[in-house]
Design a protein around this motif. Structure first.
Motif, PDB file in Angstrom:
ATOM      1  N   LEU A  79       0.954  -1.227  -0.176  1.00 42.14           N
ATOM      2  CA  LEU A  79      -0.072  -0.221  -0.196  1.00 42.14           C
ATOM      3  C   LEU A  79       0.686   1.212   0.066  1.00 42.14           C
ATOM      4  N   VAL A  80       0.695   1.998  -1.072  1.00 44.23           N
ATOM      5  CA  VAL A  80       1.718   3.284  -1.252  1.00 44.23           C
ATOM      6  C   VAL A  80       0.672   4.498  -1.854  1.00 44.23           C
ATOM      7  N   LYS A  81       0.844   5.479  -0.977  1.00 50.79           N
ATOM      8  CA  LYS A  81       0.116   6.697  -1.488  1.00 50.79           C
ATOM      9  C   LYS A  81       0.916   7.784  -2.229  1.00 50.79           C
ATOM     10  N   ARG A  82       0.600   8.319  -3.120  1.00 45.29           N
ATOM     11  CA  ARG A  82       1.278   9.194  -4.000  1.00 45.29           C
ATOM     12  C   ARG A  82       0.472  10.554  -3.827  1.00 45.29           C
ATOM     13  N   ASP A  83       1.039  11.849  -3.561  1.00 42.76           N
ATOM     14  CA  ASP A  83       0.428  12.847  -3.621  1.00 42.76           C
ATOM     15  C   ASP A  83       0.202  13.707  -4.730  1.00 42.76           C
ATOM     16  N   GLU A  84       1.092  13.566  -5.736  1.00 43.18           N
ATOM     17  CA  GLU A  84       0.920  14.092  -6.968  1.00 43.18           C
ATOM     18  C   GLU A  84       0.981  13.169  -8.139  1.00 43.18           C
ATOM     19  N   PRO A  85      -0.046  12.818  -8.734  1.00 39.33           N
ATOM     20  CA  PRO A  85      -1.406  13.103  -8.500  1.00 39.33           C
ATOM     21  C   PRO A  85      -1.808  11.997  -7.475  1.00 39.33           C
ATOM     22  N   CYS A  86      -2.838  12.620  -6.637  1.00 38.46           N
ATOM     23  CA  CYS A  86      -3.320  11.987  -5.356  1.00 38.46           C
ATOM     24  C   CYS A  86      -3.781  10.585  -5.827  1.00 38.46           C
ATOM     25  N   GLU A  87      -3.214   9.340  -5.418  1.00 40.00           N
ATOM     26  CA  GLU A  87      -3.725   8.143  -5.702  1.00 40.00           C
ATOM     27  C   GLU A  87      -3.271   7.156  -4.594  1.00 40.00           C
ATOM     28  N   TYR A  88      -3.827   5.908  -4.439  1.00 43.33           N
ATOM     29  CA  TYR A  88      -3.157   4.674  -3.803  1.00 43.33           C
ATOM     30  C   TYR A  88      -2.996   3.547  -5.036  1.00 43.33           C
ATOM     31  N   ARG A  89      -1.803   3.151  -4.578  1.00 45.62           N
ATOM     32  CA  ARG A  89      -1.567   1.866  -5.229  1.00 45.62           C
ATOM     33  C   ARG A  89      -1.236   0.858  -4.401  1.00 45.62           C
ATOM     34  N   PHE A  90      -1.683  -0.395  -4.769  1.00 45.28           N
ATOM     35  CA  PHE A  90      -1.403  -1.642  -3.914  1.00 45.28           C
ATOM     36  C   PHE A  90      -1.842  -2.759  -4.754  1.00 45.28           C
ATOM     37  N   GLN A  91      -1.225  -4.045  -4.288  1.00 42.97           N
ATOM     38  CA  GLN A  91      -1.776  -5.275  -4.729  1.00 42.97           C
ATOM     39  C   GLN A  91      -2.582  -6.202  -4.047  1.00 42.97           C
ATOM     40  N   ILE A  92      -3.360  -6.871  -4.821  1.00 36.96           N
ATOM     41  CA  ILE A  92      -4.346  -7.806  -3.990  1.00 36.96           C
ATOM     42  C   ILE A  92      -3.996  -9.274  -4.329  1.00 36.96           C
ATOM     43  N   HIS A  93      -4.345 -10.352  -3.787  1.00 33.01           N
ATOM     44  CA  HIS A  93      -4.107 -11.674  -4.303  1.00 33.01           C
ATOM     45  C   HIS A  93      -5.170 -12.545  -3.745  1.00 33.01           C
ATOM     46  N   GLY A  94      -5.154 -13.692  -4.678  1.00 32.85           N
ATOM     47  CA  GLY A  94      -6.131 -14.844  -4.155  1.00 32.85           C
ATOM     48  C   GLY A  94      -5.117 -15.886  -3.683  1.00 32.85           C
ATOM     49  N   THR A  95      -5.081 -17.209  -4.508  1.00 39.30           N
ATOM     50  CA  THR A  95      -4.341 -18.243  -4.191  1.00 39.30           C
ATOM     51  C   THR A  95      -2.952 -18.369  -5.097  1.00 39.30           C
ATOM     52  N   GLN A  96      -3.111 -17.228  -6.179  1.00 35.31           N
ATOM     53  CA  GLN A  96      -2.007 -17.533  -7.297  1.00 35.31           C
ATOM     54  C   GLN A  96      -1.356 -15.919  -7.318  1.00 35.31           C
ATOM     55  N   ALA A  97      -1.206 -15.453  -8.557  1.00 35.04           N
ATOM     56  CA  ALA A  97      -0.408 -14.351  -8.869  1.00 35.04           C
ATOM     57  C   ALA A  97      -1.342 -12.935  -8.345  1.00 35.04           C
TER      58      ALA A  97
ATOM     59  N   LEU B  88      -2.433  -8.985  -8.228  1.00 33.99           N
ATOM     60  CA  LEU B  88      -3.106  -8.043  -8.944  1.00 33.99           C
ATOM     61  C   LEU B  88      -2.873  -6.637  -8.502  1.00 33.99           C
ATOM     62  N   PRO B  89      -1.958  -5.932  -9.598  1.00 29.17           N
ATOM     63  CA  PRO B  89      -1.771  -4.405  -9.192  1.00 29.17           C
ATOM     64  C   PRO B  89      -3.063  -3.634  -9.362  1.00 29.17           C
ATOM     65  N   VAL B  90      -3.346  -2.804  -8.448  1.00 27.73           N
ATOM     66  CA  VAL B  90      -4.459  -2.043  -8.284  1.00 27.73           C
ATOM     67  C   VAL B  90      -4.150  -0.415  -8.126  1.00 27.73           C
ATOM     68  N   ARG B  91      -4.813   0.328  -9.015  1.00 29.81           N
ATOM     69  CA  ARG B  91      -4.489   1.651  -8.912  1.00 29.81           C
ATOM     70  C   ARG B  91      -5.867   2.435  -8.522  1.00 29.81           C
ATOM     71  N   TYR B  92      -5.848   3.285  -7.495  1.00 30.89           N
ATOM     72  CA  TYR B  92      -7.057   3.875  -6.958  1.00 30.89           C
ATOM     73  C   TYR B  92      -6.942   5.401  -6.894  1.00 30.89           C
TER      74      TYR B  92
END
Length: 186
Positions: A98-116, A118-122
């Motif tokens: 979980l990483v927060k960027r200020d410029e532009p304001c967004e969050y980036r993180f990864q979620i997973h199940g049992t395998q690979a 998934l990169p997520v950008r919010y």
């Protein structure tokens, strides 16, 4: 005087009869005209076409707007089919991502199940209070948005499930916080 009054009354009646046109009575009452069957059939056909068009709109038009909830593994397995469509994905936050960027304001993180993972950008500045990066893991996350052709997920909504659970046998909440003690029924 009475004779004069009678004469005036008779004269007024005769004048009124001359001014009023004669009322013509119909010879016999005719039955009302029957409705034409072609008009009723046309109205029925028009209504059926309109109802059919509404049903087709719901079945075809809203199919693309439907949101499918799927685990991360199933999304990644069918990413060619689901790329560009609005989907809801459930998974677990990968600890430390979980990483927060200020410029532009967004969050980036990864979620997973049992395998690979998934990169997520919010691309929002505010996330739910229950969405925290816990080193021990176990944070269940549901994200809604679209999967890009490159395999990244552009989230428009982030929901985190509360990881604390109360155990009535030990009177503890998962995560190490103990309860005050057993409840008494005085």
């Amino acid at each position: 005087m009475s004779k004069k009054l009678d004469e005036e009354l008779a004269q007024a009646l005769s004048l009124a009869e001359q001014d009023t046109p004669a009322v013509v009575k119909p010879a016999a009452a005719s039955p009302p005209p029957k409705p034409r069957p072609s008009r009723s059939i046309g109205l029925l056909a028009t209504l059926l076409v309109m109802v059919g068009a509404l049903v087709a709109l719901f079945l075809v038009g809203f199919k693309e707007a439907a949101v499918y909830a799927t685990p991360v593994d199933q999304l990644l397995a069918a990413k060619d089919k689901l790329a560009g469509r609005k989907v809801r994905v459930e998974g677990e936050l990968v600890p430390g991502t979980l990483v927060k960027r200020d410029e532009p304001c967004e969050y980036r993180f990864q979620i997973h199940g049992t395998q690979a993972p998934l990169p997520v950008r919010y691309a929002q500045c505010v996330i739910p209070d229950t969405f925290r990066d816990v080193p021990s893991g176990g944070v269940q996350v549901t994200v809604e948005g679209t999967l890009t052709p490159e395999g990244n997920f552009e989230a428009s909504l982030v929901m985190a499930k509360c990881t604390s659970k109360y155990d009535p046998n030990t009177h503890e909440i998962k995560g190490g916080v103990a309860a005050e003690g057993p409840l008494s029924s005085n």
